[in-house]
Design a protein around this motif. Structure first.
Motif, mmCIF file in Angstrom:
data_model
loop_
_atom_site.group_PDB
_atom_site.id
_atom_site.type_symbol
_atom_site.label_atom_id
_atom_site.label_comp_id
_atom_site.label_asym_id
_atom_site.label_seq_id
_atom_site.Cartn_x
_atom_site.Cartn_y
_atom_site.Cartn_z
ATOM 1 N N ARG A 166 0.825 -1.209 0.000
ATOM 2 C CA ARG A 166 0.000 0.000 0.000
ATOM 3 C C ARG A 166 0.859 1.259 0.000
ATOM 4 O O ARG A 166 0.573 2.215 -0.739
ATOM 5 N N GLU A 169 2.171 2.012 -3.390
ATOM 6 C CA GLU A 169 1.162 2.670 -4.216
ATOM 7 C C GLU A 169 1.078 4.162 -3.890
ATOM 8 O O GLU A 169 0.975 5.007 -4.794
ATOM 9 N N THR A 173 2.009 7.383 -6.353
ATOM 10 C CA THR A 173 1.077 8.477 -6.613
ATOM 11 C C THR A 173 1.735 9.823 -6.332
ATOM 12 O O THR A 173 1.605 10.775 -7.115
ATOM 13 N N THR A 178 5.574 5.130 -11.838
ATOM 14 C CA THR A 178 5.528 3.754 -11.360
ATOM 15 C C THR A 178 6.954 3.237 -11.192
ATOM 16 O O THR A 178 7.779 3.396 -12.087
#
Length: 218
Positions: A166, A169, A173, A178
Motif C-alpha cells: 500500500r 502505491e 502516486t 511507477t
C-alpha cells in the motif's frame, strides 16, 4: 484487516522485541538512534490521539496522499524538533521505560483509531481530513519507520507485506510515476524515500523517472 491497525501493531511488536542494547544502534533516520526513533513514535501516538478528538467544521482539504509534503532537501537530524527528540529519548535513561511509554500511549492510539468514525472530519497542521484519510496517511508513517527501526537489526521482523504494498502505491502516486516491477516493495520504499541510493542497474531501470525521486516527506 485495517492497514492502520496492522502497521501499528507490527511496529509496536517490533519495538517490544528489541534488546536493551538495540536501542543504542543507529536507525534509518538521519542523526537518530533506535531509542530516538522510538521516542518519536511516542510523539506520533500522541498526535494520533490529539487529532482524532480535534473535529473540523470545514470540508476536507487533504487526503492520505496529499497529507504529505515533499521536500528537495534530505533530513539531517539538525532540525530543532529532531534535536528535541534526541534529548527526550536520552532522558528516559532505561530502554524499558521508553518501551513502556510507547506501549501505554501506543495502545491508546490504537484503540482510539479502532473506535473512530472514519467519515468524521478532523483537523491537524492546518489541514482537514476525514479520520479515515488521516489514519491511512499514518500507514505510510508506521511502515517507513518500521523499516527505519530495523535498518541495523537484520533479524528483526519487518512490516506486513500488505502495508509495504500500500505504501508503494502511495509513493508512486506522490512521485507521479511507477517504480520498476522488478523492485521488491521494500526496495521501492527505501529508494523512493532516499533511505538508500539505487544501484547502477536499479537506476537504469528507472529511466526517465529517475528525476522524480528521492522523495523527502514531511
Amino acid at each position: 484487516m485495517d492497514l492502520f491497525a496492522r502497521s501499528w501493531t507490527a511496529l509496536r511488536a517490533a519495538v517490544a522485541g528489541l534488546r536493551d542494547e538495540d536501542f543504542a544502534r543507529p536507525s534509518g533516520c538521519a542523526g537518530w538512534l533506535v531509542r530516538d526513533l522510538v521516542c518519536h513514535l511516542v510523539i506520533d501516538a500522541q498526535d494520533v490521539l490529539i487529532t482524532l478528538v480535534t473535529p473540523a467544521d470545514a470540508e476536507p482539504t487533504h487526503d492520505a496522499v496529499t497529507y504529505w509534503q515533499v521536500s528537495d532537501t534530505p533530513p539531517t537530524g539538525d532540525d530543532p524538533l529532531d534535536a528535541l527528540i534526541v534529548r527526550l529519548a536520552a532522558a528516559y535513561e532505561q530502554p524499558g521505560l521508553l518501551e513502556f511509554h510507547l506501549d501505554d500511549v501506543g495502545s491508546a492510539a490504537g484503540r482510539a483509531a479502532g473506535l473512530a468514525d472514519r467519515g468524521r472530519w478532523v483537523r491537524t497542521q492546518d489541514m482537514v481530513l476525514t479520520a479515515g484519510g488521516y489514519l491511512s496517511a499514518y500507514v505510510l508513517e508506521w511502515t517507513l519507520h518500521h523499516l527505519d527501526l530495523i535498518a541495523c537489526l537484520p533479524d528483526a521482523p519487518g512490516p506486513p507485506a500488505e502495508c509495504l504494498a500500500r505504501v508503494r502505491e502511495m509513493l508512486e502516486t506522490i512521485a507521479g510515476t511507477t517504480f520498476p516491477a522488478s523492485w521488491s516493495d521494500t526496495d521501492a520504499l527505501l529508494i523512493a524515500t532516499g533511505r538508500r541510493a539505487p544501484a547502477g542497474t536499479e537506476r537504469a531501470e528507472l529511466g526517465a523517472s529517475a528525476g522524480r525521486i528521492p522523495l523527502f516527506l514531511g
